[in-house]
Design a protein around this motif. Structure first.
Motif, PDB file in Angstrom:
ATOM      1  N   THR A 172     -11.354  16.161  10.234  1.00  0.00           N
ATOM      2  CA  THR A 172     -12.954  16.578   9.934  1.00  0.00           C
ATOM      3  C   THR A 172     -12.974  16.113   8.574  1.00  0.00           C
ATOM      4  N   LYS A 173     -14.101  16.106   8.026  1.00  0.00           N
ATOM      5  CA  LYS A 173     -14.703  15.853   6.670  1.00  0.00           C
ATOM      6  C   LYS A 173     -14.058  16.910   5.665  1.00  0.00           C
ATOM      7  N   GLU A 174     -13.422  16.628   4.581  1.00  0.00           N
ATOM      8  CA  GLU A 174     -12.751  17.306   3.771  1.00  0.00           C
ATOM      9  C   GLU A 174     -11.313  17.807   4.059  1.00  0.00           C
ATOM     10  N   GLN A 175     -11.058  17.554   5.192  1.00  0.00           N
ATOM     11  CA  GLN A 175      -9.762  17.986   5.555  1.00  0.00           C
ATOM     12  C   GLN A 175      -8.419  17.324   4.652  1.00  0.00           C
ATOM     13  N   ILE A 176      -7.704  18.266   4.256  1.00  0.00           N
ATOM     14  CA  ILE A 176      -6.574  17.441   3.274  1.00  0.00           C
ATOM     15  C   ILE A 176      -5.629  16.799   4.280  1.00  0.00           C
ATOM     16  N   ILE A 177      -5.554  15.483   3.894  1.00  0.00           N
ATOM     17  CA  ILE A 177      -4.718  14.469   4.774  1.00  0.00           C
ATOM     18  C   ILE A 177      -3.323  13.918   4.322  1.00  0.00           C
ATOM     19  N   GLY A 178      -3.241  14.129   2.679  1.00  0.00           N
ATOM     20  CA  GLY A 178      -1.979  14.053   2.013  1.00  0.00           C
ATOM     21  C   GLY A 178      -2.107  14.005   0.598  1.00  0.00           C
ATOM     22  N   LYS A 179      -1.479  13.446  -0.281  1.00  0.00           N
ATOM     23  CA  LYS A 179      -1.238  13.764  -1.598  1.00  0.00           C
ATOM     24  C   LYS A 179      -1.021  12.585  -2.175  1.00  0.00           C
ATOM     25  N   THR A 180      -1.855  12.285  -3.404  1.00  0.00           N
ATOM     26  CA  THR A 180      -1.757  10.909  -4.389  1.00  0.00           C
ATOM     27  C   THR A 180      -0.180  10.724  -4.619  1.00  0.00           C
ATOM     28  N   GLY A 181       0.090   9.526  -4.938  1.00  0.00           N
ATOM     29  CA  GLY A 181       1.417   9.074  -5.408  1.00  0.00           C
ATOM     30  C   GLY A 181       1.422   7.819  -5.915  1.00  0.00           C
ATOM     31  N   ALA A 182       2.689   7.235  -5.882  1.00  0.00           N
ATOM     32  CA  ALA A 182       2.984   5.916  -6.669  1.00  0.00           C
ATOM     33  C   ALA A 182       3.821   5.091  -5.703  1.00  0.00           C
ATOM     34  N   THR A 183       3.750   5.084  -4.258  1.00  0.00           N
ATOM     35  CA  THR A 183       4.302   4.558  -3.516  1.00  0.00           C
ATOM     36  C   THR A 183       3.742   3.088  -3.277  1.00  0.00           C
ATOM     37  N   GLY A 184       4.611   2.278  -2.605  1.00  0.00           N
ATOM     38  CA  GLY A 184       4.202   0.673  -2.597  1.00  0.00           C
ATOM     39  C   GLY A 184       4.325  -0.039  -3.856  1.00  0.00           C
ATOM     40  N   LEU A 201      -9.594   3.898   4.425  1.00  0.00           N
ATOM     41  CA  LEU A 201      -8.105   3.700   4.002  1.00  0.00           C
ATOM     42  C   LEU A 201      -7.653   4.663   2.672  1.00  0.00           C
ATOM     43  N   TYR A 202      -6.565   5.350   2.761  1.00  0.00           N
ATOM     44  CA  TYR A 202      -5.928   6.108   1.502  1.00  0.00           C
ATOM     45  C   TYR A 202      -4.474   5.588   1.331  1.00  0.00           C
ATOM     46  N   ALA A 203      -4.320   4.959   0.263  1.00  0.00           N
ATOM     47  CA  ALA A 203      -3.199   4.282  -0.125  1.00  0.00           C
ATOM     48  C   ALA A 203      -2.397   4.836  -1.245  1.00  0.00           C
ATOM     49  N   HIS A 204      -0.979   4.548  -1.483  1.00  0.00           N
ATOM     50  CA  HIS A 204       0.134   5.045  -2.242  1.00  0.00           C
ATOM     51  C   HIS A 204       0.317   6.344  -2.326  1.00  0.00           C
ATOM     52  N   LEU A 205       0.214   7.059  -1.108  1.00  0.00           N
ATOM     53  CA  LEU A 205       0.252   8.468  -1.024  1.00  0.00           C
ATOM     54  C   LEU A 205       1.622   8.975  -1.260  1.00  0.00           C
ATOM     55  N   SER A 206       2.020   9.783  -1.974  1.00  0.00           N
ATOM     56  CA  SER A 206       3.200  10.573  -1.891  1.00  0.00           C
ATOM     57  C   SER A 206       3.605  11.344  -0.720  1.00  0.00           C
ATOM     58  N   LYS A 207       2.732  11.729   0.036  1.00  0.00           N
ATOM     59  CA  LYS A 207       2.966  12.461   1.399  1.00  0.00           C
ATOM     60  C   LYS A 207       1.653  12.272   2.107  1.00  0.00           C
ATOM     61  N   SER A 208       1.982  12.135   3.432  1.00  0.00           N
ATOM     62  CA  SER A 208       0.967  12.080   4.587  1.00  0.00           C
ATOM     63  C   SER A 208       0.969  13.228   5.236  1.00  0.00           C
ATOM     64  N   MET A 209      -0.131  13.935   5.512  1.00  0.00           N
ATOM     65  CA  MET A 209      -0.151  15.431   6.191  1.00  0.00           C
ATOM     66  C   MET A 209      -0.699  15.180   7.733  1.00  0.00           C
ATOM     67  N   TYR A 220       0.686  -1.257   0.034  1.00  0.00           N
ATOM     68  CA  TYR A 220       0.071   0.060   0.152  1.00  0.00           C
ATOM     69  C   TYR A 220       0.870   1.234  -0.033  1.00  0.00           C
ATOM     70  N   GLY A 221       2.146   1.228   0.116  1.00  0.00           N
ATOM     71  CA  GLY A 221       2.804   2.083   0.458  1.00  0.00           C
ATOM     72  C   GLY A 221       2.823   3.124   1.445  1.00  0.00           C
ATOM     73  N   ASN A 222       2.571   4.528   1.242  1.00  0.00           N
ATOM     74  CA  ASN A 222       2.167   5.498   2.429  1.00  0.00           C
ATOM     75  C   ASN A 222       0.891   5.405   2.630  1.00  0.00           C
ATOM     76  N   VAL A 223       0.431   5.088   3.724  1.00  0.00           N
ATOM     77  CA  VAL A 223      -1.147   4.797   4.085  1.00  0.00           C
ATOM     78  C   VAL A 223      -1.670   5.521   4.914  1.00  0.00           C
ATOM     79  N   VAL A 224      -2.812   6.255   5.100  1.00  0.00           N
ATOM     80  CA  VAL A 224      -3.630   6.800   6.090  1.00  0.00           C
ATOM     81  C   VAL A 224      -4.722   5.833   6.418  1.00  0.00           C
ATOM     82  N   VAL A 225      -5.043   5.441   7.713  1.00  0.00           N
ATOM     83  CA  VAL A 225      -6.240   5.053   8.076  1.00  0.00           C
ATOM     84  C   VAL A 225      -6.884   5.571   9.168  1.00  0.00           C
ATOM     85  N   ILE A 226      -8.318   6.133   8.942  1.00  0.00           N
ATOM     86  CA  ILE A 226      -9.082   6.902   9.525  1.00  0.00           C
ATOM     87  C   ILE A 226     -10.347   5.994  10.252  1.00  0.00           C
ATOM     88  N   ASP A 227     -10.111   6.001  11.497  1.00  0.00           N
ATOM     89  CA  ASP A 227     -11.319   5.486  12.225  1.00  0.00           C
ATOM     90  C   ASP A 227     -12.658   6.271  12.175  1.00  0.00           C
TER      91      ASP A 227
END
Length: 448
Positions: free
Chosen positions: A391-403, A375-383, A360-367
């Protein structure tokens, strides 16, 4: 001659005194060596408050110094003493015995279990050191009863469902079981129970059935089915070409994980197989990092202005050199926008994982509460960081090609207690209203 006789008697008396002192010293030394004062160690399991009649208990003893002599186990209820294990002679430094409370005549009420053990020390005039352990139990042999409150349970293969119920007594464990998959239920503030569950993509409609399981504090179990309907799905077939260029670009990062793999293709097979399984197993553990509280509102967001590149449940065949080399199931939706596109949180919640995770590369999981996670995978950057509320719509990272990604995109997944489910349902306002929110509103109305 008389004087010589007296001298002989004196010498004889001195010898006898010396011999007596020697015997006393030897006896004292022997007693000191064999009259150690450490009593046996007693371990009684389980150390619970409630216990069922079929429960297996175990007593374990240790006495490495002088060795064990005897053990007795007694149950005391309302002044009546009931022998569980009669006085048992034992030898050696270790001993253990399992036993049950069946057929002892105990009533469903509190009782005390007493374990008494002695060792082979010469203390207490040869009776040995004595140790005693008592533990208070409450015998409960009545299984809990459960009343299903929700009515309609319309499911899709690979999709989500929700069942609500009440219980006659406090439960230690409850949830929905489908085959080998278990989905925990959580108690609400109003003492009702909510269980979000999946009908897994690999389950077979008509053969695998959801069963509601409830277990009380004494491990008495209740199982019941509930009315439901499941729609079977024919998941798309997809062929993925594994080129040499892809192997050279993506596999070096995994070579240290599989040093025995001789070629990049062998590395790929290890990553796409065992590593994929390990990563999914880890996500099931992350799925337990949840709260019994609903953190989300409304439908879940889709990555804006993004085209779908792969669907949930795609049955992938990987091809190299014109030959099929591996297979896997795609358990999310791949969305492609512009490179390094900003990724918004699909809904409000708390970050429970933000790190690199194999395929999955760089991953963020939100409960989002009650076992529901995004789950948000393959991120180039997690923020975001683990433990952070978003909160809903808050930017949590950027797309990428990791993993294991072959190009810049977002692999988006929804999970229920770690089991991937079709995200499309959670993007649908009507599906959420009919299958989830209606049941929540029913609980709230009846609680008030």
């Amino acid at each position: 001659m008389a004087r010589r006789k007296g001298q002989g008697s004196s010498r004889k008396g001195t010898f006898l005194v010396f011999l007596l002192l020697l015997l006393l010293a030897g006896g004292g030394t022997l007693y000191f060596l064999n009259a150690e004062g450490t009593p046996p160690q007693i371990t009684l399991t389980p150390q619970t408050s409630y216990i069922g009649q079929d429960a297996q208990l175990e007593v374990a003893l240790q006495d490495p110094d002088s060795g064990l002599r005897q053990v007795t186990v007694t149950a005391v209820q309302n002044g009546t003493r009931i022998q569980v294990l009669p006085p048992t002679d034992i030898r050696g430094g270790q001993w253990q015995q399992a036993f049950s409370l069946k057929n002892l005549g105990l009533r469903e009420a509190p009782f005390e279990l007493q374990v008494v053990a002695t060792d082979r020390s010469w203390r207490r005039l040869g009776k040995g050191n004595i140790a005693q352990v008592q533990h208070q139990f409450t015998l409960d042999t009545t299984m809990p009863s459960v009343g299903v409150q929700s009515v309609h349970h319309n499911l899709n293969q690979g999709g989500s469902g929700m069942v609500t119920f009440s219980a006659s007594e406090p439960l230690a464990r409850a949830g929905v079981q489908i085959g080998e998959s278990f989905f925990p239920a959580y108690q609400t503030e109003n003492d009702d129970w909510i269980c979000l569950f999946a009908f897994p993509y690999f389950a077979t409609p008509g053969e695998d059935h959801p069963v509601l399981v409830a277990e009380d504090r004494a491990a008495n179990k209740f199982r019941t089915g509930f009315t439901y309907h499941v729609n079977a799905r024919n998941f798309p077939q997809d062929r993925i070409r594994v080129s040499d260029a892809f192997l050279q670009a993506k596999m070096p990062q995994f070579q240290n994980d599989f040093p025995e793999a001789g070629t990049l293709l062998q590395v790929f097979l290890q990553v796409n197989g065992p590593m994929r399984d390990q990563n999914r197993s880890w996500l099931r553990e992350v799925g337990q990092k949840t709260v019994a509280k609903r953190l989300w509102e409304g439908k879940f967001l889709r990555l804006p202005n993004a085209a779908r590149r792969a669907s949930f449940g795609d049955q992938r065949t990987y091809v190299h050199g014109g030959e099929a080399i591996d297979r896997a199931t795609h358990l999310g939706v791949d969305l492609a926008s512009v490179a390094r596109a900003e990724v918004p949180a699909a809904n409000s919640g708390r970050v429970v994982f933000s790190d690199f995770l194999g395929i999955y590369g760089n991953v963020v999981v939100i409960d989002h509460g009650f076992g529901l996670q995004s789950l948000y995978a393959h991120l180039s950057k997690s923020m975001v960081q683990e433990g952070q509320e978003v909160t809903k719509e808050q930017i949590i990272g950027k797309t990428g090609a990791t993993g294991l990604a072959g190009g810049d995109h977002l692999h988006f997944a929804m999970l229920v207690s770690g089991q991937p489910v079709n995200p499309v349902e959670w993007w649908d306002t009507n599906w959420i209203a009919n299958n989830i929110l209606s049941k929540w509103e029913y609980l709230q109305e009846n609680a008030s």
